[in-house]
Design a protein around this motif. Structure first.
Motif, PDB file in Angstrom:
ATOM      1  N   MET A   1       0.825  -1.192   0.000  1.00 57.23           N
ATOM      2  CA  MET A   1       0.000   0.000   0.000  1.00 57.23           C
ATOM      3  C   MET A   1       0.868   1.254   0.000  1.00 57.23           C
ATOM      4  N   SER A   2       0.277   2.380  -0.306  1.00 57.56           N
ATOM      5  CA  SER A   2       1.025   3.629  -0.433  1.00 57.56           C
ATOM      6  C   SER A   2       1.200   4.308   0.923  1.00 57.56           C
ATOM      7  N   VAL A   3       1.995   5.357   0.917  1.00 59.07           N
ATOM      8  CA  VAL A   3       2.189   6.169   2.109  1.00 59.07           C
ATOM      9  C   VAL A   3       0.839   6.723   2.565  1.00 59.07           C
ATOM     10  N   LEU A   4       0.566   6.595   3.854  1.00 61.43           N
ATOM     11  CA  LEU A   4      -0.671   7.145   4.404  1.00 61.43           C
ATOM     12  C   LEU A   4      -0.607   8.667   4.448  1.00 61.43           C
ATOM     13  N   VAL A   5      -1.696   9.300   4.048  1.00 62.31           N
ATOM     14  CA  VAL A   5      -1.801  10.755   4.142  1.00 62.31           C
ATOM     15  C   VAL A   5      -2.912  11.093   5.121  1.00 62.31           C
ATOM     16  N   LYS A   6      -2.559  11.838   6.161  1.00 65.06           N
ATOM     17  CA  LYS A   6      -3.542  12.278   7.157  1.00 65.06           C
ATOM     18  C   LYS A   6      -3.625  13.797   7.117  1.00 65.06           C
ATOM     19  N   ILE A   7      -4.825  14.296   6.893  1.00 68.38           N
ATOM     20  CA  ILE A   7      -5.094  15.734   6.972  1.00 68.38           C
ATOM     21  C   ILE A   7      -5.766  15.969   8.310  1.00 68.38           C
ATOM     22  N   CYS A   8      -5.111  16.708   9.186  1.00 68.14           N
ATOM     23  CA  CYS A   8      -5.599  16.856  10.556  1.00 68.14           C
ATOM     24  C   CYS A   8      -6.114  18.268  10.817  1.00 68.14           C
ATOM     25  N   GLY A   9      -6.918  18.379  11.868  1.00 67.42           N
ATOM     26  CA  GLY A   9      -7.419  19.683  12.275  1.00 67.42           C
ATOM     27  C   GLY A   9      -8.503  20.227  11.381  1.00 67.42           C
ATOM     28  N   LEU A  10      -9.312  19.346  10.809  1.00 65.76           N
ATOM     29  CA  LEU A  10     -10.402  19.795   9.941  1.00 65.76           C
ATOM     30  C   LEU A  10     -11.545  20.354  10.785  1.00 65.76           C
ATOM     31  N   THR A  11     -12.083  21.480  10.342  1.00 65.65           N
ATOM     32  CA  THR A  11     -13.110  22.167  11.136  1.00 65.65           C
ATOM     33  C   THR A  11     -14.342  22.559  10.335  1.00 65.65           C
ATOM     34  N   THR A  12     -14.302  22.358   9.019  1.00 74.03           N
ATOM     35  CA  THR A  12     -15.429  22.774   8.183  1.00 74.03           C
ATOM     36  C   THR A  12     -15.776  21.687   7.184  1.00 74.03           C
ATOM     37  N   GLU A  13     -16.985  21.745   6.672  1.00 77.51           N
ATOM     38  CA  GLU A  13     -17.395  20.794   5.645  1.00 77.51           C
ATOM     39  C   GLU A  13     -16.571  20.995   4.376  1.00 77.51           C
ATOM     40  N   ALA A  14     -16.256  22.241   4.043  1.00 79.93           N
ATOM     41  CA  ALA A  14     -15.477  22.520   2.832  1.00 79.93           C
ATOM     42  C   ALA A  14     -14.080  21.929   2.942  1.00 79.93           C
ATOM     43  N   GLY A  15     -13.446  22.099   4.095  1.00 74.37           N
ATOM     44  CA  GLY A  15     -12.114  21.532   4.289  1.00 74.37           C
ATOM     45  C   GLY A  15     -12.134  20.021   4.242  1.00 74.37           C
ATOM     46  N   LEU A  16     -13.139  19.430   4.872  1.00 78.54           N
ATOM     47  CA  LEU A  16     -13.276  17.975   4.841  1.00 78.54           C
ATOM     48  C   LEU A  16     -13.496  17.488   3.423  1.00 78.54           C
ATOM     49  N   ASP A  17     -14.374  18.153   2.685  1.00 77.75           N
ATOM     50  CA  ASP A  17     -14.639  17.752   1.300  1.00 77.75           C
ATOM     51  C   ASP A  17     -13.368  17.802   0.460  1.00 77.75           C
ATOM     52  N   ALA A  18     -12.541  18.823   0.684  1.00 73.18           N
ATOM     53  CA  ALA A  18     -11.295  18.947  -0.077  1.00 73.18           C
ATOM     54  C   ALA A  18     -10.357  17.792   0.241  1.00 73.18           C
ATOM     55  N   ALA A  19     -10.241  17.446   1.510  1.00 74.20           N
ATOM     56  CA  ALA A  19      -9.370  16.338   1.901  1.00 74.20           C
ATOM     57  C   ALA A  19      -9.850  15.024   1.310  1.00 74.20           C
ATOM     58  N   LEU A  20     -11.156  14.798   1.349  1.00 67.02           N
ATOM     59  CA  LEU A  20     -11.710  13.561   0.806  1.00 67.02           C
ATOM     60  C   LEU A  20     -11.566  13.508  -0.711  1.00 67.02           C
ATOM     61  N   ALA A  21     -11.796  14.631  -1.365  1.00 66.67           N
ATOM     62  CA  ALA A  21     -11.705  14.663  -2.827  1.00 66.67           C
ATOM     63  C   ALA A  21     -10.286  14.395  -3.305  1.00 66.67           C
ATOM     64  N   CYS A  22      -9.308  14.794  -2.500  1.00 65.32           N
ATOM     65  CA  CYS A  22      -7.910  14.599  -2.879  1.00 65.32           C
ATOM     66  C   CYS A  22      -7.395  13.215  -2.504  1.00 65.32           C
ATOM     67  N   GLY A  23      -8.210  12.424  -1.835  1.00 60.63           N
ATOM     68  CA  GLY A  23      -7.825  11.054  -1.525  1.00 60.63           C
ATOM     69  C   GLY A  23      -7.067  10.871  -0.232  1.00 60.63           C
ATOM     70  N   ALA A  24      -7.298  11.737   0.754  1.00 59.17           N
ATOM     71  CA  ALA A  24      -6.668  11.541   2.059  1.00 59.17           C
ATOM     72  C   ALA A  24      -7.095  10.201   2.642  1.00 59.17           C
ATOM     73  N   ASP A  25      -6.148   9.499   3.251  1.00 57.35           N
ATOM     74  CA  ASP A  25      -6.455   8.211   3.871  1.00 57.35           C
ATOM     75  C   ASP A  25      -7.070   8.381   5.246  1.00 57.35           C
ATOM     76  N   MET A  26      -6.628   9.419   5.947  1.00 55.87           N
ATOM     77  CA  MET A  26      -7.112   9.702   7.291  1.00 55.87           C
ATOM     78  C   MET A  26      -7.489  11.169   7.391  1.00 55.87           C
ATOM     79  N   VAL A  27      -8.578  11.448   8.096  1.00 58.76           N
ATOM     80  CA  VAL A  27      -8.995  12.830   8.353  1.00 58.76           C
ATOM     81  C   VAL A  27      -9.112  12.996   9.863  1.00 58.76           C
TER      82      VAL A  27
END
Length: 224
Positions: free
Chosen positions: A1-27
């Motif tokens: 599997m590939s390197v895990l990418v975690k986007i942390c400190g999400l506080t808004t729906e827009a930020g979460l949507d961006a992380a998910l759309a870019c393929g973050a493994d962990m939020v």
């Protein structure tokens, strides 16, 4: 599997949507009221529903008691608990057993001596996370944009997968992976326009930089 990418400190729906759309493994979602990235239980429930099963939800707490953990878990339904305070190995083991969820223990690193407890946490946690120790005594335990000496990680040996954090951004994450061979990377301030405000373009650039680096040297990882 590939390197895990975690986007942390999400506080808004827009930020979460961006992380998910870019393929973050962990939020990651912060439950620590001293942080500019703190989310309420109500917001956590909303972000939980929006995430669904598209990424592993990580609940970040700092020296939280069982009651606080229980309430946050009920709201977020996380796949992983991130303990980012001064929790002892015994406390890590207790939380893992009590709540039946995998645990990632963050360790604040600045000098080689800060790695002395790695074996103890490696024995009880499911993941480790190496973050820069705050330069200010009363600073936030994470999300400060500070970088520690990555060469210190040449000294570690772990049985569990580990993630690198601390001052990462799209410009330096490839170098960080080349030097440390981390199985995952965790970013917060490095993809923000202001504390707690995630930037869609910075998230996209960060994830793209990780995936390009991963194409050159993939890492075996596991997801929650």
């Amino acid at each position: 599997m590939s390197v895990l990418v975690k986007i942390c400190g999400l506080t808004t729906e827009a930020g979460l949507d961006a992380a998910l759309a870019c393929g973050a493994d962990m939020v990651g979602f912060v439950f620590f009221d001293k942080s500019p990235r703190h989310v309420s239980l109500e917001l956590a429930a909303t972000l939980n529903r929006r995430t669904a099963k598209r990424a592993c939800k990580v609940l970040l707490t700092v020296d939280a008691g069982d009651a606080t953990l229980a309430a946050a878990i009920a709201a977020l339904d996380p796949g992983l608990l991130q303990l980012h305070g001064s929790e002892t190995p015994e406390r890590v083991a207790s939380i893992r057993a009590r709540f039946g969820l995998p645990v990632m223990k963050a360790m604040a690193i600045w000098r080689a001596e800060d790695l002395s407890d790695v074996p103890r946490f490696d024995a009880v946690a499911d993941y480790l996370l190496f973050d820069a120790k705050p330069l200010r005594p009363m600073g936030q335990p994470g999300g400060n944009g500070e970088i520690f000496d990555w060469s210190l990680l040449e000294l570690i040996e772990t049985k569990k997968p580990w993630l690198l954090a601390g001052g990462l951004n799209a410009a330096n994450v490839a170098d960080a992976l080349a030097q440390t061979h981390a199985q995952g990377v965790d970013v917060s301030s490095g993809v923000e326009s202001a504390p707690g405000e995630k930037d869609r373009r910075k998230i996209a650039a960060f994830v793209s930089a990780v995936r390009r680096a991963d194409a050159m040297f993939g890492r075996a990882t596991q997801s929650c």
